[in-house]
Design a protein around this motif. Sequence first.
Motif, PDB file in Angstrom:
ATOM      1  N   GLY A 184       0.826  -1.196   0.000  1.00 36.12           N
ATOM      2  CA  GLY A 184       0.000   0.000   0.000  1.00 36.12           C
ATOM      3  C   GLY A 184       0.857   1.241   0.000  1.00 36.12           C
ATOM      4  N   THR A 185       0.211   2.383   0.212  1.00 38.42           N
ATOM      5  CA  THR A 185       0.920   3.660   0.174  1.00 38.42           C
ATOM      6  C   THR A 185       2.056   3.708   1.182  1.00 38.42           C
ATOM      7  OG1 THR A 185      -1.070   4.813  -0.565  1.00 38.42           O
ATOM      8  CG2 THR A 185       0.667   6.156   0.440  1.00 38.42           C
ATOM      9  N   GLY A 186       1.798   3.241   2.413  1.00 32.98           N
ATOM     10  CA  GLY A 186       2.817   3.320   3.452  1.00 32.98           C
ATOM     11  C   GLY A 186       4.071   2.561   3.093  1.00 32.98           C
ATOM     12  N   LEU A 187       3.929   1.315   2.655  1.00 33.26           N
ATOM     13  CA  LEU A 187       5.100   0.501   2.322  1.00 33.26           C
ATOM     14  C   LEU A 187       5.752   0.976   1.029  1.00 33.26           C
ATOM     15  CD1 LEU A 187       6.950  -1.913   2.768  1.00 33.26           C
ATOM     16  CD2 LEU A 187       5.235  -3.368   1.657  1.00 33.26           C
ATOM     17  N   ARG A 188       4.936   1.211   0.002  1.00 35.83           N
ATOM     18  CA  ARG A 188       5.491   1.547  -1.312  1.00 35.83           C
ATOM     19  C   ARG A 188       6.193   2.900  -1.319  1.00 35.83           C
ATOM     20  NH1 ARG A 188       1.153   1.587  -3.595  1.00 35.83           N
ATOM     21  NH2 ARG A 188       0.796   3.794  -4.029  1.00 35.83           N
ATOM     22  N   ARG A 189       5.554   3.919  -0.729  1.00 34.79           N
ATOM     23  CA  ARG A 189       6.124   5.264  -0.791  1.00 34.79           C
ATOM     24  C   ARG A 189       6.988   5.593   0.414  1.00 34.79           C
ATOM     25  NH1 ARG A 189       0.802   8.545  -2.922  1.00 34.79           N
ATOM     26  NH2 ARG A 189       1.199   8.352  -5.155  1.00 34.79           N
ATOM     27  N   SER A 190       6.462   5.321   1.601  1.00 37.95           N
ATOM     28  CA  SER A 190       7.116   5.802   2.809  1.00 37.95           C
ATOM     29  C   SER A 190       8.311   4.959   3.226  1.00 37.95           C
ATOM     30  CB  SER A 190       6.100   5.859   3.959  1.00 37.95           C
ATOM     31  OG  SER A 190       5.014   6.692   3.606  1.00 37.95           O
ATOM     32  N   ILE A 191       8.339   3.706   2.826  1.00 38.31           N
ATOM     33  CA  ILE A 191       9.470   2.845   3.197  1.00 38.31           C
ATOM     34  C   ILE A 191      10.333   2.538   1.976  1.00 38.31           C
ATOM     35  CG2 ILE A 191      10.150   0.624   4.180  1.00 38.31           C
ATOM     36  CD1 ILE A 191       7.669   0.669   5.899  1.00 38.31           C
ATOM     37  N   ILE A 192       9.784   1.772   1.035  1.00 45.38           N
ATOM     38  CA  ILE A 192      10.578   1.382  -0.139  1.00 45.38           C
ATOM     39  C   ILE A 192      10.984   2.601  -0.965  1.00 45.38           C
ATOM     40  CG2 ILE A 192      10.551   0.064  -2.287  1.00 45.38           C
ATOM     41  CD1 ILE A 192       8.658  -1.918  -0.928  1.00 45.38           C
ATOM     42  N   GLY A 193      10.034   3.512  -1.212  1.00 44.41           N
ATOM     43  CA  GLY A 193      10.343   4.691  -2.025  1.00 44.41           C
ATOM     44  C   GLY A 193      11.438   5.543  -1.429  1.00 44.41           C
ATOM     45  N   ARG A 194      11.364   5.775  -0.123  1.00 41.74           N
ATOM     46  CA  ARG A 194      12.366   6.623   0.537  1.00 41.74           C
ATOM     47  C   ARG A 194      13.759   6.009   0.444  1.00 41.74           C
ATOM     48  NH1 ARG A 194       8.350   8.675   4.372  1.00 41.74           N
ATOM     49  NH2 ARG A 194       8.463  10.950   4.296  1.00 41.74           N
ATOM     50  N   LEU A 195      13.874   4.725   0.725  1.00 41.28           N
ATOM     51  CA  LEU A 195      15.203   4.090   0.698  1.00 41.28           C
ATOM     52  C   LEU A 195      15.753   4.014  -0.717  1.00 41.28           C
ATOM     53  CD1 LEU A 195      16.924   2.876   3.059  1.00 41.28           C
ATOM     54  CD2 LEU A 195      14.600   3.522   3.637  1.00 41.28           C
ATOM     55  N   THR A 196      14.877   3.751  -1.677  1.00 40.65           N
ATOM     56  CA  THR A 196      15.334   3.653  -3.062  1.00 40.65           C
ATOM     57  C   THR A 196      15.893   4.985  -3.551  1.00 40.65           C
ATOM     58  OG1 THR A 196      13.676   1.943  -3.517  1.00 40.65           O
ATOM     59  CG2 THR A 196      14.642   3.069  -5.417  1.00 40.65           C
ATOM     60  N   GLU A 197      15.272   6.082  -3.177  1.00 39.92           N
ATOM     61  CA  GLU A 197      15.711   7.407  -3.628  1.00 39.92           C
ATOM     62  C   GLU A 197      17.124   7.746  -3.163  1.00 39.92           C
ATOM     63  OE1 GLU A 197      12.899  10.326  -2.486  1.00 39.92           O
ATOM     64  OE2 GLU A 197      11.414   9.741  -3.997  1.00 39.92           O
ATOM     65  N   VAL A 198      17.548   7.189  -2.025  1.00 41.57           N
ATOM     66  CA  VAL A 198      18.891   7.502  -1.518  1.00 41.57           C
ATOM     67  C   VAL A 198      19.847   6.337  -1.719  1.00 41.57           C
ATOM     68  CG1 VAL A 198      18.100   9.217   0.142  1.00 41.57           C
ATOM     69  CG2 VAL A 198      18.189   6.812   0.826  1.00 41.57           C
ATOM     70  N   GLY A 199      19.504   5.423  -2.625  1.00 38.74           N
ATOM     71  CA  GLY A 199      20.419   4.340  -2.975  1.00 38.74           C
ATOM     72  C   GLY A 199      20.344   3.138  -2.062  1.00 38.74           C
ATOM     73  N   GLY A 200      19.289   3.028  -1.269  1.00 38.53           N
ATOM     74  CA  GLY A 200      19.164   1.915  -0.343  1.00 38.53           C
ATOM     75  C   GLY A 200      18.228   0.833  -0.846  1.00 38.53           C
ATOM     76  N   ALA A 201      17.948  -0.128   0.023  1.00 37.87           N
ATOM     77  CA  ALA A 201      17.066  -1.239  -0.324  1.00 37.87           C
ATOM     78  C   ALA A 201      16.317  -1.684   0.923  1.00 37.87           C
ATOM     79  CB  ALA A 201      17.864  -2.400  -0.914  1.00 37.87           C
ATOM     80  N   VAL A 202      15.219  -2.399   0.714  1.00 36.71           N
ATOM     81  CA  VAL A 202      14.361  -2.859   1.812  1.00 36.71           C
ATOM     82  C   VAL A 202      14.123  -4.355   1.671  1.00 36.71           C
ATOM     83  CG1 VAL A 202      12.105  -2.640   2.921  1.00 36.71           C
ATOM     84  CG2 VAL A 202      13.224  -0.609   1.952  1.00 36.71           C
ATOM     85  N   LEU A 203      14.233  -5.077   2.785  1.00 32.42           N
ATOM     86  CA  LEU A 203      13.941  -6.504   2.821  1.00 32.42           C
ATOM     87  C   LEU A 203      12.935  -6.747   3.938  1.00 32.42           C
ATOM     88  CD1 LEU A 203      14.469  -9.449   1.951  1.00 32.42           C
ATOM     89  CD2 LEU A 203      16.317  -9.510   3.659  1.00 32.42           C
ATOM     90  N   ILE A 204      11.800  -7.364   3.597  1.00 35.88           N
ATOM     91  CA  ILE A 204      10.748  -7.631   4.573  1.00 35.88           C
ATOM     92  C   ILE A 204      10.553  -9.138   4.692  1.00 35.88           C
ATOM     93  CG2 ILE A 204       8.319  -7.287   5.160  1.00 35.88           C
ATOM     94  CD1 ILE A 204       8.409  -4.690   3.555  1.00 35.88           C
ATOM     95  N   GLU A 205      10.600  -9.645   5.911  1.00 37.92           N
ATOM     96  CA  GLU A 205      10.386 -11.066   6.166  1.00 37.92           C
ATOM     97  C   GLU A 205       9.336 -11.217   7.258  1.00 37.92           C
ATOM     98  OE1 GLU A 205      14.222 -12.526   7.218  1.00 37.92           O
ATOM     99  OE2 GLU A 205      14.833 -12.840   5.133  1.00 37.92           O
TER     100      GLU A 205
END
Length: 275
Positions: A237-258
Amino acid sequence: MSDTGLVAADRLAALWVRTAAGAALAVCPVVWWLAGAGMSGGAAAGTTALALAAPAAVAAHAVRRAGRELDRQTAAAISHAEETARSQERERHQRILHDRVLQIMEMLARGDRRFDTGVRGQVAEEAAWLRDLVETGREREPGNLVAELETLARAFALQHLRVEVNTAGLAAAGNPHDRLPRTHVSALVEATREALTNVVKHAGTDVATIRVNHGPLGLVLTIVDAGRGFDGEPDTGTGLRRSIIGRLTEVGGAVLIESAAGEGTSVELRLPIPE
């Protein structure tokens, strides 16, 4: 100027050079031949000019056409850059409304939290933050990463979520997080805020842990809870896609959810640290 504009400019310059060189190669033999035939200098020059008029007109047309193409490509590059900037600004505003304003309103609407002095203080702090943003157009600069995470933990305590912050790994590695740009600190803090909000809303637990370590690929910040968890892919949803994944991607990071049903959830934020 964009890369496309620079390429077009280089082509235009090369066309001018080729035109001048071609004209010189054409003029010299003609003048020499006419002079050898006994024609006067003025007559030779006039005859030569007539001979070169058509090629020169063709070359001038080609140069003008290349100039128009350069103008078109430059205008397109400027338009693309402006649209990209507008899109990024819209994304920033949507994140702010979702992560701050909407979350506070939902917290109050749920009615499962006591509207005590602490909650009123949090609402007042968020209102002051939003007013500052509206009046200045700028978000407040974040401070040290560890201090920001501890402030975040205190804020979520008001929502009855006890957050343990473990940053011993950073101290052992020589505090590499001190080299993070402010944009990277902000991305980590706001993504962590959203992950903790999801714990409050969905995990069914009142305890979460933030662990921050430094490894071969950079900084790793993990938010862990022992709540109800879920099977399969997370709902993007918006929270995961924009607020977590989007933010990290913009600064060269990545997200892993388990996660697994009944076994809690782990959200891992990975971010390289500049040398």
